[in-house]
Write an enzyme that holds these catalytic residues in place. Structure first.
Site, mmCIF file in Angstrom:
data_model
loop_
_atom_site.group_PDB
_atom_site.id
_atom_site.type_symbol
_atom_site.label_atom_id
_atom_site.label_comp_id
_atom_site.label_asym_id
_atom_site.label_seq_id
_atom_site.Cartn_x
_atom_site.Cartn_y
_atom_site.Cartn_z
ATOM 1 C CG ASN A 98 48.651 -3.145 49.368
ATOM 2 O OD1 ASN A 98 47.569 -3.715 49.404
ATOM 3 N ND2 ASN A 98 48.761 -1.846 49.238
ATOM 4 C CG HIS A 183 47.078 2.159 42.269
ATOM 5 N ND1 HIS A 183 45.989 2.756 42.856
ATOM 6 C CD2 HIS A 183 48.072 3.079 42.337
ATOM 7 C CE1 HIS A 183 46.314 3.971 43.273
ATOM 8 N NE2 HIS A 183 47.574 4.187 42.967
ATOM 9 C CG HIS A 236 41.069 2.910 43.139
ATOM 10 N ND1 HIS A 236 41.477 2.783 44.440
ATOM 11 C CD2 HIS A 236 42.178 2.805 42.393
ATOM 12 C CE1 HIS A 236 42.786 2.606 44.462
ATOM 13 N NE2 HIS A 236 43.217 2.617 43.236
ATOM 14 C CG ASP A 309 39.647 2.244 47.023
ATOM 15 O OD1 ASP A 309 40.423 1.308 47.291
ATOM 16 O OD2 ASP A 309 39.993 3.277 46.453
#
Lengths: 430, 311
Positions: A98, A183, A236, A309
């Site tokens: 992204n 996500h 995550h 992350d």
């Protein structure tokens, strides 16, 4: 290039379950082999590094990294990220798509890989965009992106919320045997939220996100994975409920995996303190009970990998009222050390900790890296597990300095990093 | 004379290999008569055939019209845009009206599966299904079978790959039924988003990889890939579709030497099929399919028009 011999090192290779003192020989960028410390014989002309019984392990494989390039070079470029990675013992970076533009075009996949190779210190494994522009509206060209070298597909830090599109995309991706990375956060519940819903967010008066936003998205996607048979990975993961759902799905035999980041097993929401925006992350820091659940999920291997992350932000992105500040924290330099805190407190063995950072992520992504096997690329990390260092934001390698671990004293000092046998980072204390 | 066929022709489902064989034999005969322009123009004399198309179609409607005329029927084409349907009349009211006009054969195409079956319950005429929704298109399956049989001399034992948008294809469903009944092996090739759930239970093996799917097949049937499918999020782009599911020379060479290339039309050149392959003079039988279409429809009209003898 002269052969390179590591002597007197503690070799740790999770893939082959080796943990022993010994030597390791590198030639032409490849690992030639390992042997015992007292072994005789070496190439006539070679560089020798005496490791003083420090740990030599595969270069770390970081499967969840955001860089600023392309589009946000003021935050971090591939070159600055590569130097931060080298200082953290990392030799392989999986880059989220992204960016601006998003990596939704085969040519951009090739560009990222090439830019990684040009750094000569990291391999870049590009994720492909799951939807065009990572906007969650139209499926991206998954087949062509995979052909160009995209390792898996995701919209990065955005969940694909449209259930019908998610199902179609998973179904389509299954045809190419692709891995989809989600996500796990319901965007409607997370809308404008900046901290986990609870006492702290209430006291501070911050717009909040219920922790269940994670479990809700995971529950939906597990069902879709069951229907479409697509391989699915959650990035995550940070809540007890979410992890419990994944645990159950794995017991059922679904092809599910997940990772977490050091912030979620080392920090809780208290790190926000007096509106510290460097502790504003996505997903937000959780309660202490969730943090403990993440540690337990590491111990019982519900979690498959640890990723930094890493999310670079400029000071101007962060020097704002908490609710307005951008979410994200750097993590490349601290990845190894924060993970080693879990060795120190007995949650993980050293072997397990290194496995979470090397073989497990490389295996998940189907990559040959993350091992000391004979013939593998000599991607290596030499570190002293007992020495400590202090994190000081502003003085860290790399461009972005927005670390949530500012001022922390952490175990594990990286002494040197090698990419295909070439030295990319070295600390002159040996 | 009692015919082994029923009153209506709604689909391949339920037809035995014997019945299919009879229709193909008859159609083969008509194919020859068509070429010599000596069709029996008295066979359906005094019979009225109405084509009732609720969906646009050129080739199927024309094909039925020609078939009816070559057998001497009075053919009326009702196109929906000019009919009372566009004024809000329901399907059944249209049917009652046509019934009152004493039509003998009603050829219907409709966007919804099951529309011909509904019509068949309410009219005295024989209803011929010319394609309903994503259910069946039986005359297309017959003309495909006839085309294959003319080239191989048989159907049994052949392997046929059907490639593309199976999900929205009535052609695929009718072909799966027919080819299985006639002893062919059927492979379905497409991305999972274009393969309907449990389609393998109809008697087919599934391939997501076209390279694997076309290996050693005798026939490759391509299906039309509609642009709307991309907008619906089932396939990302036409260039990706062609890269993985388009029929080009390389893929055709993976099939058996001389394998037939078929397509129900209309073609989307460069999306599902490369022009060099579509126009191949030796392996492409796309034009022959159209020719066999008229012959097959003549056979169908003949076999299903007998019951309503004129009083």
């Amino acid at each position: 290039m002269k052969p390179l011999l590591f002597e007197n090192v503690r070799l740790i290779d999770p893939k082959s379950n080796i943990d022993q003192l010994g030597r390791l020989l590198v030639q032409e960028g490849k690992i030639v082999g390992t042997d015992l410390p007292n072994a005789e014989g070496k190439p006539d002309e070679c560089d020798i590094i005496n490791g003083q019984e420090c740990v030599l392990c595969p270069g770390l494989v970081d499967m969840r990294v955001t860089v600023g390039e392309p589009g946000f070079e003021y935050r971090e470029t591939i070159n600055t990220a590569a130097s931060a990675a080298a200082a953290g013992g990392i030799t392989t970076l999986a880059i989220l798509p992204n960016s601006m533009p998003a990596i939704d075009n085969p040519a951009l996949v090739t560009l990222l890989k090439t830019k990684g190779d040009h750094t000569r210190s990291v391999t870049i494994l590009p994720y492909g965009a799951l939807t065009v522009g990572c906007e969650g509206k139209e499926m991206a060209e998954i087949g062509l992106l995979k052909e160009a070298g995209a390792i898996a597909f995701t919209d990065g830090n955005k969940a694909l919320a449209d259930t019908r599109l998610m199902m179609q995309t998973m179904s389509y991706a299954h045809g190419y045997d692709c891995l989809i990375v989600q996500h796990p956060e319901d965007p409607a519940l997370a809308y404008k939220g900046s901290a986990t819903q609870g006492e702290l967010s209430t006291r501070l008066g911050l717009p909040s996100i219920p922790a269940a936003a994670e479990a809700i998205m995971i529950a939906r996607d597990l069902k879709l994975a069951e229907i479409t048979k697509c391989r699915l990975h959650f990035g995550h993961v940070s809540t007890a409920e979410g992890l419990e759902l994944i645990r159950q799905a794995k017991e059922k035999g679904l092809l599910i995996s997940c990772d977490t980041a050091p912030v979620y097993f080392d920090l809780n929401e208290d790190a926000i303190g007096d509106f510290r925006t460097y502790a504003k992350l996505s997903p937000p820091l959780r309660s202490e009970a969730d943090r403990i659940a993440v540690c337990q999920a590491l111990a019982d291997k519900t979690i498959d990998a640890i990723a930094s992350d890493h999310f670079p932000r400029d000071v101007d992105d962060k020097r704002l009222p908490f609710a307005e500040a951008a979410a994200g924290g750097t993590g490349l330099v601290t990845l190894l050390s924060v993970t080693l805190t879990r060795v120190k407190d007995g949650t993980l063995s050293l072997m397990e900790a290194i496995s979470f950072l090397t073989y497990r992520p490389s295996h998940l992504l189907g990559q040959p890296c993350g091992t000391l096997a004979k013939g593998a690329d000599a991607d290596l990390c030499l570190f002293d597990p007992t020495a400590t260092w202090q994190v000081v934001a502003g003085h860290l390698p790399g461009l972005a300095q927005n670390t949530p671990f500012d001022n922390r004293i952490l175990p594990g000092v990286v002494l040197g990093t090698w990419k295909r046998g070439r030295k990319t980072f070295f600390r002159e204390i040996l | 004379m009692d015919s082994p066929f029923g009153q209506h022709f709604l689909g391949i489902e339920g037809l035995s290999s014997h019945h299919i064989g009879m229709l193909l034999d008859r159609a083969e005969n008509y194919a020859l008569l068509n070429r010599s322009r000596k069709t029996p123009r008295t066979l359906l004399r005094e019979r009225t055939l109405i084509t009732l198309f609720f969906e646009n179609s050129t080739r199927t409607r024309t094909s039925f019209e020609l078939a009816g005329k070559r057998l001497g029927a009075d053919v009326i084409n009702m196109s929906v845009s000019t009919s009372s349907v566009s004024k809000g009349e329901t399907l059944l009211d249209t049917a009652y009206t046509l019934n009152a006009m004493r039509a003998d054969l009603l050829v219907i195409r409709h966007a919804h599966s099951g529309a011909p079956a509904l019509l068949a319950q309410k009219v005295d005429a024989s209803v011929i299904n010319a394609g309903d929704g994503t259910h069946e298109h039986p005359t297309q399956a017959l003309l495909d079978a006839l085309t294959i049989r003319r080239h191989y001399g048989k159907l049994s034992g052949l392997t046929v790959a059907i490639c593309g948008d199976i999900l929205h294809s009535r052609v695929a469903r009718s072909n799966i039924l027919l080819l299985n009944t006639m002893g062919c092996k059927v492979r379905l090739i497409g991305p999972p988003t274009l393969l309907p759930k449990a389609i393998e239970k109809m008697g087919a093996s599934i391939y997501y990889s076209m390279d694997e799917g076309v290996e050693n097949v005798d026939v490759i049937m391509m299906l039309r890939m509609q642009k709307e499918r991309m907008r619906a999020g089932l396939v990302p782009s036409s260039r990706e579709y062609f890269r993985f599911y388009g029929l080009d020379r390389r893929r055709l060479n993976m099939a058996k030497p001389g394998a037939l290339v078929m397509h129900p039309g209309p073609l989307n050149r460069g999306v599902e099929i490369d022009s060099h392959v579509a126009d191949d003079p030796y392996q492409s039988v796309i034009q022959e399919q159209v020719e066999m279409g008229v012959a097959v429809r003549m056979a169908v009209l003949e076999k299903f028009s007998h019951i309503k003898a004129q009083p």
